[in-house]
Every structure is written in structure tokens, then in C-alpha cells.
Design an enzyme around this catalytic site. Structure first.
Site, PDB file in Angstrom:
ATOM      1  N   ILE A  53       0.871  -1.171   0.000  1.00  0.00           N
ATOM      2  CA  ILE A  53       0.000   0.000   0.000  1.00  0.00           C
ATOM      3  C   ILE A  53       0.908   1.221   0.000  1.00  0.00           C
ATOM      4  CG2 ILE A  53      -1.742   1.255   1.296  1.00  0.00           C
ATOM      5  CD1 ILE A  53      -2.433  -1.599   2.522  1.00  0.00           C
ATOM      6  N   LEU A  54       0.800   2.028  -1.045  1.00  0.00           N
ATOM      7  CA  LEU A  54       1.651   3.214  -1.126  1.00  0.00           C
ATOM      8  C   LEU A  54       1.113   4.288  -0.189  1.00  0.00           C
ATOM      9  CD1 LEU A  54       2.277   3.460  -4.965  1.00  0.00           C
ATOM     10  CD2 LEU A  54       3.988   2.982  -3.202  1.00  0.00           C
TER      11      LEU A  54
ATOM     12  N   ASP B 259      -7.102  -0.554  -3.211  1.00  0.00           N
ATOM     13  CA  ASP B 259      -7.840  -0.869  -4.429  1.00  0.00           C
ATOM     14  C   ASP B 259      -9.109  -0.022  -4.555  1.00  0.00           C
ATOM     15  OD1 ASP B 259      -5.941  -2.834  -5.195  1.00  0.00           O
ATOM     16  OD2 ASP B 259      -6.847  -4.218  -3.759  1.00  0.00           O
TER      17      ASP B 259
ATOM     18  N   HIS C  45      -6.868  -3.727 -10.570  1.00  0.00           N
ATOM     19  CA  HIS C  45      -7.295  -4.691  -9.549  1.00  0.00           C
ATOM     20  C   HIS C  45      -8.272  -5.674 -10.188  1.00  0.00           C
ATOM     21  CE1 HIS C  45      -7.981  -6.383  -5.678  1.00  0.00           C
ATOM     22  NE2 HIS C  45      -9.279  -6.165  -5.762  1.00  0.00           N
TER      23      HIS C  45
ATOM     24  N   ASN D  61      -3.694   2.060 -10.804  1.00  0.00           N
ATOM     25  CA  ASN D  61      -3.676   0.700 -10.252  1.00  0.00           C
ATOM     26  C   ASN D  61      -4.669  -0.162 -11.013  1.00  0.00           C
ATOM     27  OD1 ASN D  61      -3.033  -1.399  -8.366  1.00  0.00           O
ATOM     28  ND2 ASN D  61      -4.976  -0.986  -7.322  1.00  0.00           N
TER      29      ASN D  61
HETATM   30  C1  GAR Z   1      -2.921  -8.891 -11.271  1.00  0.00           C
HETATM   31  O1  GAR Z   1      -4.017  -9.765 -11.342  1.00  0.00           O
HETATM   32  C2  GAR Z   1      -3.324  -7.577 -10.636  1.00  0.00           C
HETATM   33  O2  GAR Z   1      -4.604  -7.156 -10.996  1.00  0.00           O
HETATM   34  C3  GAR Z   1      -3.263  -7.939  -9.183  1.00  0.00           C
HETATM   35  O3  GAR Z   1      -2.058  -8.672  -9.074  1.00  0.00           O
HETATM   36  C4  GAR Z   1      -1.884  -9.418 -10.267  1.00  0.00           C
HETATM   37  C5  GAR Z   1      -0.476  -9.232 -10.774  1.00  0.00           C
HETATM   38  O4  GAR Z   1      -0.228 -10.078 -11.862  1.00  0.00           O
HETATM   39  N1  GAR Z   1      -3.272  -6.793  -8.342  1.00  0.00           N
HETATM   40  C6  GAR Z   1      -3.915  -6.752  -7.183  1.00  0.00           C
HETATM   41  O5  GAR Z   1      -4.493  -7.700  -6.708  1.00  0.00           O
HETATM   42  C7  GAR Z   1      -3.875  -5.397  -6.490  1.00  0.00           C
HETATM   43  N2  GAR Z   1      -4.607  -5.469  -5.288  1.00  0.00           N
HETATM   44  P1  GAR Z   1       1.012  -9.822 -12.806  1.00  0.00           P
HETATM   45  O6  GAR Z   1       2.238  -9.743 -11.889  1.00  0.00           O
HETATM   46  O7  GAR Z   1       1.075 -11.027 -13.687  1.00  0.00           O
HETATM   47  O8  GAR Z   1       0.782  -8.558 -13.542  1.00  0.00           O
END
Ligand code: GAR
Length: 203
Positions: A97-98, A155, A114, A112
Site C-alpha cells: 500500500i503506497l 484498491d 485490480h 492501479n
Molecule cells: C494482477 O491480477 C493484478 O490485478 C493484481 O495482481 C496481479 C499481478 O499479476 N493486483 C492486485 O491484486 C492489487 N490489489 P502480474 O504480476 O502477472 O501482472
């Protein structure tokens, strides 16, 4: 050229989508100028190196070990990125969390992604939690959102784009994950293009 800095903690498939889009013409006015990872074994690091993008490794554990704060970590992150003069910060699976110690330098310039629709499943394991909610009959679809990250909310923030993703009774969790990631990789590029089109030049 718009200068993008991408922050990633894991596999980096969204980073890869951004790197590809900068090359194949879907983000014609953008270039990735730096990739930051906070884990040495994040595959995102390898993806960036393969594309000859400067990488920065900024782990949190030394801060935790000697009691330095999250704010200090984020202030140091901002200082590390400053020489790259990014126009836009792209969070691509950045599992921190930034705090305002970082965000204050980039008002309206932190994006971001999500894997859930606004107001649903914030935090970790959003796809898995949506899948389980579907099994319990609570939802019949989920989705992906891209939003600005103006503050320390998890998020949550002004929505840029969202897209629904169906869940089918025959889906395995892996089926749903694949459909979600495919949607993410398209939606993030559209959202970045939309934000860049509205961005007032930085300097
Ligand atoms: C992605 O699904 C992104 O939406 C999620 O992490 C994954 C990263 O995948 N982010 C979150 O859950 C933020 N809360 P990646 O490393 O293959 O891009």
C-alpha cells in the site's frame, strides 16, 4: 513521449502487456523508463531486463528489520524514481500500500489495476474470493477495474475503466484466472491510453 514507471511485485504479466503495447503501437506515445520490483525473485525483473528497461530493486524487508517506517520506504522509492522523471506510475501487481510519502509527488498520476469490480474484493486473492463467492451463489460475474490511486485506500480511487468478466458453472479457478488476466491485459492498455490522452505535461 510519455514516461511510464512500472511497479511490480510478481509475475509481471501486466508489465509485459505494457511493454508489448509500447512496441506494437497500441501505446504509441509512451515508453517504460523504469521498472521497480520489491522482491528479487519477481519474474517482472526478468521481463524488464529482457526489454532492456532500467530496473530498480527496492525491498521492504531491510526497513522492517531495523524498524524504519513504511513512509521512509516510500520516500526512498520516490527518490529512486525521481531521476527517471516519470509522467505516470503504473502499479502492476504492486503488493504494497503506497503511502502519501510517495503519492504526494504524483497527484493524479498513479494508476492501479485490480482484478475485481469497484467496491468488491479489495486486497489479495480477489479472483479466488470471487470464484468462491460464485460457488456460494452470491455473484454471477466479476470483473477488472483500473483506477487512480490518490491516497492510501486499498484498491479504491477514481475509476478510469472497468470491465465485467463472466463466470461459468464449468469454470475451474484456473479458467477464471486466465479469463481475468486476458481482460486485465487489454483493459490496462486502454486505461493507460485514456489517462495519457488527458494528462497535462509534467514539466
Ligand atoms: C494482477 O491480477 C493484478 O490485478 C493484481 O495482481 C496481479 C499481478 O499479476 N493486483 C492486485 O491484486 C492489487 N490489489 P502480474 O504480476 O502477472 O501482472
Amino acid at each position: 513521449m510519455n514516461r511510464l514507471a512500472v511497479l511490480a511485485s510478481g509475475n509481471g504479466t501486466n508489465l509485459q502487456a505494457v511493454l508489448d503495447a509500447c512496441v506494437d503501437g497500441r501505446l504509441p506515445a509512451a515508453q517504460v523508463v523504469a521498472v521497480v520490483v520489491n522482491h528479487r525473485d519477481a519474474y517482472a525483473l526478468e521481463r524488464a531486463q529482457r526489454s532492456n528497461i532500467p530496473t530498480l530493486y527496492h525491498p521492504f524487508y531491510p526497513y522492517r528489520q531495523d524498524g524504519r517506517s513504511r513512509s521512509l520506504y516510500d520516500a526512498d522509492l520516490a527518490a529512486l524514481l525521481e531521476p527517471y522523471k516519470p509522467d505516470l506510475i503504473i502499479l502492476a501487481g504492486w503488493m504494497h500500500i503506497l503511502s502519501m510519502a510517495f503519492l504526494k509527488y504524483y497527484p493524479g498520476r498513479v494508476l492501479n489495476i485490480h482484478p475485481a469490480l469497484p467496491g468488491t474484493f479489495p486486497g489479495m486473492h480477489a479472483i479466488e474470493r470471487a470464484y468462491e463467492a460464485f460457488q456460494r451463489g452470491e455473484i454471477d460475474h466479476t470483473g477488472v477495474m483500473v483506477h487512480l490511486a490518490p491516497d492510501e485506500g486499498v484498491d479504491v480511487g477514481p475509476l478510469v475503466l472497468q470491465r465485467e468478466v463472466p463466470i461459468y458453472p464449468a469454470d475451474s479457478l484456473e479458467d477464471l484466472e486466465a479469463r481475468m488476466h486476458e481482460t486485465e491485459h487489454e483493459l490496462y492498455i486502454e486505461a493507460i491510453a485514456k489517462v495519457l490522452a488527458q494528462l497535462v505535461p509534467n514539466n
